[in-house]
Design an enzyme around this catalytic site. Structure first.
Site, mmCIF file in Angstrom:
data_model
loop_
_atom_site.group_PDB
_atom_site.id
_atom_site.type_symbol
_atom_site.label_atom_id
_atom_site.label_comp_id
_atom_site.label_asym_id
_atom_site.label_seq_id
_atom_site.Cartn_x
_atom_site.Cartn_y
_atom_site.Cartn_z
ATOM 1 N N ASP A 249 36.171 46.049 29.847
ATOM 2 C CA ASP A 249 35.800 44.941 29.771
ATOM 3 C C ASP A 249 34.272 44.437 31.169
ATOM 4 O O ASP A 249 34.465 45.704 31.399
ATOM 5 C CB ASP A 249 36.419 43.563 30.134
ATOM 6 C CG ASP A 249 37.602 43.483 31.475
ATOM 7 O OD1 ASP A 249 38.280 43.193 30.709
ATOM 8 O OD2 ASP A 249 36.853 44.099 31.965
ATOM 9 N N LYS A 271 34.101 39.372 27.850
ATOM 10 C CA LYS A 271 35.543 37.913 28.589
ATOM 11 C C LYS A 271 34.055 38.098 29.896
ATOM 12 O O LYS A 271 34.307 38.326 31.223
ATOM 13 C CB LYS A 271 36.946 39.092 29.475
ATOM 14 C CG LYS A 271 37.369 38.626 27.908
ATOM 15 C CD LYS A 271 38.893 37.869 28.386
ATOM 16 C CE LYS A 271 39.674 38.789 27.777
ATOM 17 N NZ LYS A 271 40.943 39.310 28.827
ATOM 18 N N GLY A 302 38.824 45.491 35.365
ATOM 19 C CA GLY A 302 38.322 45.560 36.522
ATOM 20 C C GLY A 302 39.404 45.275 37.831
ATOM 21 O O GLY A 302 40.346 44.529 37.478
ATOM 22 N N ASP A 304 42.155 44.940 39.851
ATOM 23 C CA ASP A 304 43.997 46.035 39.422
ATOM 24 C C ASP A 304 44.403 45.058 38.218
ATOM 25 O O ASP A 304 44.166 43.633 37.805
ATOM 26 C CB ASP A 304 44.522 45.191 40.525
ATOM 27 C CG ASP A 304 46.787 45.526 40.105
ATOM 28 O OD1 ASP A 304 46.857 46.714 41.240
ATOM 29 O OD2 ASP A 304 46.706 45.210 39.458
ATOM 30 N N MET A 384 37.163 33.818 41.131
ATOM 31 C CA MET A 384 36.736 33.420 40.235
ATOM 32 C C MET A 384 36.302 32.206 40.751
ATOM 33 O O MET A 384 36.033 31.074 39.748
ATOM 34 C CB MET A 384 37.823 33.157 38.564
ATOM 35 C CG MET A 384 38.099 34.372 37.873
ATOM 36 S SD MET A 384 39.313 34.067 36.698
ATOM 37 C CE MET A 384 40.468 34.711 38.264
HETATM 38 C C1 LIG Z 1 39.141 38.017 36.124
HETATM 39 S S1 LIG Z 1 39.364 37.506 37.544
HETATM 40 C C2 LIG Z 1 39.952 39.915 37.585
HETATM 41 C C3 LIG Z 1 40.754 40.179 39.232
HETATM 42 C C4 LIG Z 1 40.846 41.556 39.071
HETATM 43 N N1 LIG Z 1 41.932 42.313 37.872
HETATM 44 C C5 LIG Z 1 41.134 42.253 39.852
HETATM 45 O O1 LIG Z 1 42.103 42.682 40.876
HETATM 46 O O2 LIG Z 1 40.088 42.369 40.983
HETATM 47 C C6 LIG Z 1 37.692 38.533 38.194
HETATM 48 C C7 LIG Z 1 36.970 37.694 39.286
HETATM 49 O O3 LIG Z 1 37.427 38.352 39.883
HETATM 50 C C8 LIG Z 1 36.824 38.608 41.572
HETATM 51 N N2 LIG Z 1 35.870 39.864 41.374
HETATM 52 C C9 LIG Z 1 35.770 41.250 40.796
HETATM 53 N N3 LIG Z 1 35.054 42.801 41.039
HETATM 54 C C10 LIG Z 1 34.478 41.670 42.019
HETATM 55 C C11 LIG Z 1 33.538 42.491 42.422
HETATM 56 N N4 LIG Z 1 33.148 43.503 42.826
HETATM 57 N N5 LIG Z 1 32.968 41.786 43.963
HETATM 58 C C12 LIG Z 1 33.900 40.633 44.345
HETATM 59 N N6 LIG Z 1 34.284 39.578 43.106
HETATM 60 C C13 LIG Z 1 35.252 40.201 42.218
HETATM 61 C C14 LIG Z 1 35.748 37.805 41.385
HETATM 62 O O4 LIG Z 1 36.014 36.525 41.669
HETATM 63 C C15 LIG Z 1 35.540 37.488 39.745
HETATM 64 O O5 LIG Z 1 35.754 36.388 39.517
#
Ligand SMILES: C[S@@+](CC[C@H](N)C(=O)[O-])C[C@H]1O[C@@H](n2cnc3c(N)ncnc32)[C@H](O)[C@@H]1O
Length: 476
Positions: A249, A271, A302, A304, A384
């Site tokens: 994704d 997504k 992305g 975990d 998010m």
């Molecule tokens: C649907 S969630 C997924 C989270 C993911 N499973 C994790 O463990 O990091 C998506 C949110 O994770 C955060 N996010 C993910 N990667 C990021 C990054 N490299 N830098 C900043 N925020 C990140 C943001 O807030 C984004 O809106």
């Protein structure tokens, strides 16, 4: 090659070590691991060797070396601190055609002892000849990380089936194809994840089906971390390199996708906020269908998969349908962004707990326990939370948090597009309005944000050092 690598059977065979110090101990440890009967000749023994003697694990002659000590030795290690004695042992050994290793005198050695990675019965030996034992050790450490500990168990399984496989597949090419399938597919993965019974059952199925067996499909739900490819786990990398199909994704960085097997089919399922290429139910179904068709499916997410990643829903469908799967954790955005911006999420003096919440805005509000989040001495991480930032700020202040509470907003943390917006609850919304960050972004609220000034260590590389100016996430 300057030396011929061979594996020697020394079990219960007499091996002589002259010298009783720390270096002798290292050589003796390796000889004993291979089951040798070790005889040590040395006036005195280092404490660890004295313990081995007391336990009856080595034989010891408490005196200086005599020429006759070489009689009957299968091999000899000269490890005294007297160069002349070592030299003499080497000469005698050569005359008697007994292989000899002389510590720190490579020119006097007729054999070298390599650095060893032991996954018995799988053993990998690394040597740099006489060039650099330190380099050999370094290579060993790198290889250690690449060879799963369970390879020994896998080799044991192969040994159990070797004769039957030979009988079942008379044709050598078919036999090889069979082993390729087993060692790079479901059977091996069952062994690695500790399901030996299932691995045997799968092996029986493959054997029964013969050359026409359809491969065993499975799903690897893998956390790709926050963006920096160096943060992948070894297991993630191994599975990325053996998958047939990758379903990924938006949050999977391009530099990470690059590490997936070149010829794997790539399926983008999107997504993005309000723009879902595929709905969750369709993704769940797709994974089942691909695995049923016999593919090794990499579901790459992305961060975990179990932290705001809907990983639970995806494996729920797989479990229901009886598809084998494994879940590989990734570094979640909170850990990655905090580390790469020098913000410890907990700290004895500032925050005794950390809470991860979703700041997802629905009908202009965020459904959270604000009274609890407003308690002091904690750090709150909003995933998010960019669109709903004004609501987050408003609610925290309304529930008693000081408008001066520090906030950091981290854009694309751990990547070469990382950018940090720091401020306080009272000014962060205005800063972000003036200069909007690129998603994904993470919001960290708490006193710990102040520590960033001292602990910030990560320098975003200059464009010229990045190799490419391409955006790091696939679609922004
Ligand atoms: C649907 S969630 C997924 C989270 C993911 N499973 C994790 O463990 O990091 C998506 C949110 O994770 C955060 N996010 C993910 N990667 C990021 C990054 N490299 N830098 C900043 N925020 C990140 C943001 O807030 C984004 O809106």
């Amino acid at each position: 090659m300057d030396y011929l690598p061979i594996f020697l059977d020394v079990r219960n065979k007499p091996c002589l070590v002259v010298g009783g110090g720390e270096i002798a101990l290292r050589k003796i440890t390796n000889l004993r691991r291979a089951g040798a009967t070790v005889r040590v000749v040395a006036p005195e023994l280092a404490p660890a060797l004295a313990e081995l003697r007391a336990a009856g694990e080595i034989l010891h002659a408490a005196r200086a070396f005599r020429d006759a000590d070489l009689d009957e030795a299968l091999l000899v290690v000269a490890a005294t601190d007297d160069r002349h004695v070592n030299q003499r042992i080497a000469e005698l050994a050569r005359q008697a055609n007994v292989p000899v290793n002389v510590v720190d005198q490579p020119e006097a050695c007729s054999f070298l002892m390599p650095s060893v990675i032991d996954r018995s019965p799988v053993v990998v030996a690394v040597s740099t000849g006489t060039a650099s034992p330190v380099l050999a050790r370094l290579m060993r450490t790198r290889l250690e990380a690449l060879i799963p500990a369970a390879y020994g168990r896998l080799a044991g399984l192969c040994a159990d089936y070797r004769a039957r496989v030979k009988e079942r597949f008379a044709d050598q090419r078919e036999r090889r194809r069979f082993w390729d399938r087993v060692l790079q597919g479901g059977v091996a993965e069952r062994v690695f994840s500790g399901h030996l019974d299932e691995a045997r059952a799968a092996m029986e199925r493959e054997l029964a089906a013969g050359p026409s067996a359809s491969p065993l499909g499975e799903v690897y739900l893998v956390g790709a971390g926050p963006g920096d490819a160096d943060l992948l786990t070894f297991r993630a990398l191994r599975l990325m390199q053996q998958a047939d199909v990758v379903v990924y994704d938006r949050l999977v960085a391009a530099s990470i996708l690059d590490k997936v097997r070149r010829d794997a089919r790539r399926i983008y399922v999107g997504k993005e906020r309000d723009n879902h290429v595929m709905r969750q139910g369709e993704i769940n179904r797709l994974l089942v269908d691909l695995a049923r068709a016999g593919h090794r499916v990499l579901r790459l997410k992305g961060g975990d998969p179990f932290i705001f990643g809907r990983g639970g829903e995806e494996i729920d469908t797989l479990a229901e349908e009886g598809i084998p799967f494994q879940v590989i954790p990734g570094i979640t955005a909170a850990s990655g962004c905090a580390s790469y911006t020098g913000i410890p999420l907990t700290h004895r003096d500032y925050a005794q707990s950390v809470t991860f919440v979703t700041g997802h805005l629905k009908d202009n509000s965020i459904n959270l326990n604000w009274a609890q989040l407003a308690q002091p001495h904690q750090t709150i991480v909003f995933y998010m939370g960019l669109v709903g930032l004004p609501v987050i700020v408003e609610q925290l202040i309304a529930h008693g948090v000081s408008p001066q509470m520090p906030v950091a907003l981290i854009q694309q943390g751990t990547t070469h597009n990382q950018r940090v917006y720091s401020g306080t609850l009272s000014d962060i919304v205005e800063r972000v309005r003036r200069d909007p960050p690129e998603p994904p972004t993470l919001v960290i609220v708490g006193e710990v944000v102040r520590l960033r000034e001292r602990f910030n260590w990560f320098q975003v590389p200059l464009p010229a050092e990045q190799g490419a100016l391409a955006p790091i996430f696939p679609d922004n």
